[in-house]
Design a protein around this motif. Structure first.
Motif, PDB file in Angstrom:
ATOM      1  N   HIS A  54       0.864  -1.184   0.000  1.00  0.00           N
ATOM      2  CA  HIS A  54       0.000   0.000   0.000  1.00  0.00           C
ATOM      3  C   HIS A  54       0.902   1.236   0.000  1.00  0.00           C
ATOM      4  O   HIS A  54       1.731   1.409   0.900  1.00  0.00           O
ATOM      5  N   GLU A  57       1.784   3.920   3.019  1.00  0.00           N
ATOM      6  CA  GLU A  57       2.242   3.352   4.291  1.00  0.00           C
ATOM      7  C   GLU A  57       3.763   3.508   4.355  1.00  0.00           C
ATOM      8  O   GLU A  57       4.519   2.545   4.119  1.00  0.00           O
ATOM      9  N   HIS A 141       3.527  -3.618   6.591  1.00  0.00           N
ATOM     10  CA  HIS A 141       2.502  -2.570   6.393  1.00  0.00           C
ATOM     11  C   HIS A 141       2.524  -1.608   7.570  1.00  0.00           C
ATOM     12  O   HIS A 141       3.240  -1.785   8.557  1.00  0.00           O
ATOM     13  N   SER A 142       1.647  -0.599   7.464  1.00  0.00           N
ATOM     14  CA  SER A 142       1.319   0.261   8.596  1.00  0.00           C
ATOM     15  C   SER A 142      -0.162   0.587   8.441  1.00  0.00           C
ATOM     16  O   SER A 142      -0.806   0.104   7.517  1.00  0.00           O
TER      17      SER A 142
HETATM   18 ZN   LIG Z   1      -1.382  -2.005   4.152  1.00  0.00          ZN
END
Ligand SMILES: [Zn+2]
Length: 332
Positions: A54, A57, A141-142
């Motif tokens: 993503h 992020e 991720h974040s």
């Molecule tokens: Zn993500």
């Protein structure tokens, strides 16, 4: 040892090389994926570290830039494949959840298709050039650009191979985020594995998804937490010298539930990450564009707010929060 090739990067033992995986144009534009190979002098595991599935992020993306700079090939056993930014279209165009051209979530289209849309072609490139070449995978991720969260990871208790599941559990404990969601719902179909880390897992390669950072802003604390996690995994796999560390008292989260918005409108969150809520407690209100309340969203269970959307734009069916039951230390 023969050289390892990922895209245009070709690394012989003792070399650190960066390059790009080319993703040709299809019905929408082509793109490329920046990758680094750090090839140790001695044979050992191949670890894939992936950031930017993503694009909004950034904490893991900046963390892996530091990992690239900080890991010396001469000191390494085995090989690290770093995907610096998996989803460059999303990163450059600053999109949340979905790619800018096909409006698909890259982390829902694995293993991808060579003849699909951009997100599907990126997924296919990562599956064939990174996942197929690694032994272990961390998908970092974040919270997305609109999400605040408390750091946590997912343990994919897939149930296909107990040994792989146990190794994935150890990877989560090693990465070092002490809150860990137990996920038993991962798809088992190798041709519809959906998520990046699950794509490795169904192929027999222990994998973990981590979440540290949020709201599109890289903080020093969250960058450092991601760097620490990556380095701990390398020591755990004996790729680097140094002590092996694991979370001593994990806080397992079971069950966890993603709450979605019933309406499109303007979101007004009423809670923050780590808040304790009871079943029925207000998570937030949805108003129309004039500020008049349309509906209230309540917690489906007694639990802890793991993440919460903190920006106002909200569409029907989109996540607003995840609430989970955090078990007592050593409660699992
Ligand atoms: Zn993500």
């Amino acid at each position: 040892m023969p050289p390892l090739t990922v895209g245009s990067a070709v690394a012989r033992p003792g070399e650190k090389v960066s390059g790009f995986i080319n993703v040709p144009a299809g019905t929408d534009p082509g793109t490329e994926i920046p990758v680094t190979i750090i090839a140790g002098r001695h044979v050992g595991p191949v670890l894939a570290l992936i950031a930017g599935i993503h694009g909004s992020e950034p904490s893991p993306i900046l963390a892996l830039q530091r990992v690239r700079a900080g890991v010396d090939a001469a000191a390494l056993t085995g090989t690290v494949i770093i995907v610096q930014v998996a989803n460059l279209p999303s990163f450059i165009h600053r999109t949340v959840y979905r790619g800018p051209w096909d409006q698909k979530n890259l982390n829902r289209v694995f293993p991808g298709r060579p003849d699909g849309t951009a997100s599907e072609r990126i997924a296919h490139a990562i599956t064939t050039q990174v996942i197929d070449r690694c032994d272990y995978l961390i998908d970092m991720h974040s919270g997305d650009g609109n999400e605040a969260l408390r750091p946590y990871s997912y343990w994919n208790q897939l149930g296909l191979d107990d040994h792989v599941d146990a190794q994935a559990r150890d990877l989560a404990l090693t990465f070092g985020l002490d809150h860990i969601v137990i996920d038993r719902g991962g798809p088992r179909d190798i041709n519809a594995s959906v998520f990046c880390s699950n794509t490795a897992h169904v192929r027999g390669k222990p994998a973990v998804t981590t979440e540290a950072g949020g709201v599109g802003v890289p903080t020093e604390e969250m960058i450092a937490l991601n760097v620490r996690g990556a380095m701990r995994v390398m020591r755990h796999l004996a790729m680097l010298p140094g002590p092996r560390e694991m979370v001593a008292h994990p806080r397992w989260i079971d069950p966890a539930e993603v709450v979605v918005s019933p309406e499109t409108g303007t979101w007004h969150p009423a809670v923050r990450p780590d808040d304790h809520v009871v079943k029925g407690a207000l998570l937030g209100r949805l108003t129309d564009y004039f500020g008049e309340t349309v509906t209230e969203v309540a917690s489906p269970m007694d639990g802890t707010v793991i993440y919460i959307v903190v920006s106002p734009a909200m569409g029907a069916g989109e996540p607003v929060a995840m609430v989970g039951k955090v078990l007592p230390p050593d409660g699992h």
